[in-house]
Design an enzyme around this catalytic site. Structure first.
Site, PDB file in Angstrom:
ATOM      1  N   ASP A 166      -4.124  -4.735   5.847  1.00 23.79           N
ATOM      2  CA  ASP A 166      -4.569  -5.348   4.817  1.00 23.79           C
ATOM      3  C   ASP A 166      -3.605  -6.605   4.456  1.00 23.79           C
ATOM      4  O   ASP A 166      -2.260  -6.193   4.492  1.00 23.79           O
ATOM      5  CB  ASP A 166      -4.796  -4.775   3.559  1.00 23.79           C
ATOM      6  CG  ASP A 166      -5.653  -5.568   2.635  1.00 23.79           C
ATOM      7  OD1 ASP A 166      -6.156  -6.618   2.735  1.00 23.79           O
ATOM      8  OD2 ASP A 166      -5.410  -5.088   1.338  1.00 23.79           O
TER       9      ASP A 166
ATOM     10  N   HIS B 297      -2.526  -1.189  -3.392  1.00 25.93           N
ATOM     11  CA  HIS B 297      -3.682  -0.081  -3.176  1.00 25.93           C
ATOM     12  C   HIS B 297      -3.515   0.701  -4.049  1.00 25.93           C
ATOM     13  O   HIS B 297      -2.405   1.733  -3.969  1.00 25.93           O
ATOM     14  CB  HIS B 297      -3.860   0.236  -1.797  1.00 25.93           C
ATOM     15  CG  HIS B 297      -4.170  -1.127  -0.747  1.00 25.93           C
ATOM     16  ND1 HIS B 297      -3.645  -1.074   0.741  1.00 25.93           N
ATOM     17  CD2 HIS B 297      -4.647  -2.057  -0.847  1.00 25.93           C
ATOM     18  CE1 HIS B 297      -4.247  -2.095   1.162  1.00 25.93           C
ATOM     19  NE2 HIS B 297      -4.694  -2.910   0.000  1.00 25.93           N
TER      20      HIS B 297
ATOM     21  N   SER C  89       0.833  -1.151   0.026  1.00 22.16           N
ATOM     22  CA  SER C  89      -0.131   0.103  -0.046  1.00 22.16           C
ATOM     23  C   SER C  89       0.927   1.173   0.005  1.00 22.16           C
ATOM     24  O   SER C  89       1.739   1.448  -0.758  1.00 22.16           O
ATOM     25  CB  SER C  89      -0.851  -0.226   1.307  1.00 22.16           C
ATOM     26  OG  SER C  89      -2.062   0.921   1.018  1.00 22.16           O
TER      27      SER C  89
END
Length: 325
Positions: A130, A39, A12
């Site tokens: 995540d 992401h 991310s």
């Protein structure tokens, strides 16, 4: 001989520079299939070109149902979960997980189910957690987990969460060293695997908008006192080792940290909406006062009350902003 030839990579904030460092040192001794979830915003189409310039292997954004290609990096398209099936890649517009689509956890779970001990899950720099639950799924079916050293990560949250969830990853290293390690790991024998649990399989189906119903989530956990911040449905609480996770009946999934983050976002949005409404109300009351001599003082009083309430809300917003900085 089955090899460790399936590699899932998630990142991310700060994940792209880490991925590029990894690829710079990746010289696979045997062909492998890489699956990458970063992401990113929908408009970040240049990511594919960046990776093609830096990757030592072919890079594609797969189409739904396309065969898994050896010697290829499969990049998850924007706003779409990428799942691995039995020899194929599946793209699904299912509910967001941990506030993202694509999310890392659905990819890792699918690799756990269909790759088992052939799978290596890699977590790079990123905010929140995540991928942590996905790492646990990979380990449960005989796969391995590698994590970027939090001290090497721009955002150490995801690496730290993965280390906590995995217990003892196979490797914790700088991104460049991970690329070097993967170069030889892909030639190693996979070893024995283990079938994934029904819960892991069910969560894959939920991510793909299959069998997403109240009875489905009831099999995963217990009802919680919280509502889904995205659809207002009830949330089921899932205890997953050190992780507490939540799912609603439409399939939105959250770790405890991502749920708190989403609640904060919606609370801030609500406060700005309230501030705007109060200011509009004060303006309306003054317009009415200008046209109604009989009720002027009443309207002006109500305008002053709205101004006072708006000032309180603005003060709260500024205090929240100061605490976050």
């Amino acid at each position: 001989m089955a090899r460790r030839d399936l590699i899932g990579i998630g990142g991310s904030a700060g994940g792209l520079p880490a991925l590029l460092n990894l690829l710079d040192s990746f010289e696979p001794e045997e062909p492998a299939s890489l699956f990458v979830v970063l992401h990113r915003r929908n408009e970040a189409g240049h990511l594919l070109d960046i990776l093609r310039r830096r990757s030592p292997i072919e890079v594609i954004e797969p189409e739904d149902g396309c065969p898994i290609r050896h010697g290829c990096l499969h990049l998850a398209p924007p706003d779409t979960h990428m799942l691995v099936g039995d020899g194929h890649v599946h793209l699904r517009g299912g509910p967001k997980e941990n506030n993202f689509r694509p999310a890392i956890d659905p990819l890792f779970r699918s690799l756990a189910v269909f790759g088992q001990s052939r799978t290596t899950a890699v977590i790079l720099s990123g905010y929140l957690d995540d991928g942590a639950a996905g790492c646990r799924a990979v380990l449960s079916t005989g796969g391995r987990v590698i994590v970027q050293d939090p001290n090497d990560a721009t955002s150490p949250g995801m690496p730290r969460a993965a280390i906590s969830a995995a217990g003892e990853p196979e490797l914790i290293e700088k991104a460049g060293a991970i690329g070097q390690a993967l170069s030889s790991l892909v030639a190693q024998e996979a070893g024995p695997g283990q079938e994934a649990s029904d819960a892991i399989k069910l969560e894959i189906m939920i991510a793909g908008l299959e069998k997403a119903s109240m009875s489905s989530e009831d099999r995963l956990g217990e009802l919680s006192p919280y509502n889904c911040p995205d659809c207002n449905g009830v949330l089921w609480r899932i205890e997953d080792g050190p992780l507490s996770r939540f799912r609603c009946h439409t399939g939105h999934g959250y770790t405890q940290a991502s749920l708190a983050e989403r609640q904060d976002e919606l609370l801030e949005q609500s406060m700005y909406d309230t501030l705007r409404s109060l200011r509009e109300k004060a303006r309306m009351m003054r317009d009415l006062a200008a046209k109604d001599d009989i009720n002027r003082q009443t309207y002006l009083r109500r305008a002053a009350d709205s101004d006072s309430d708006a000032a309180n809300i603005e003060r709260m917003i500024l205090q929240r902003t100061a605490r976050a900085s």
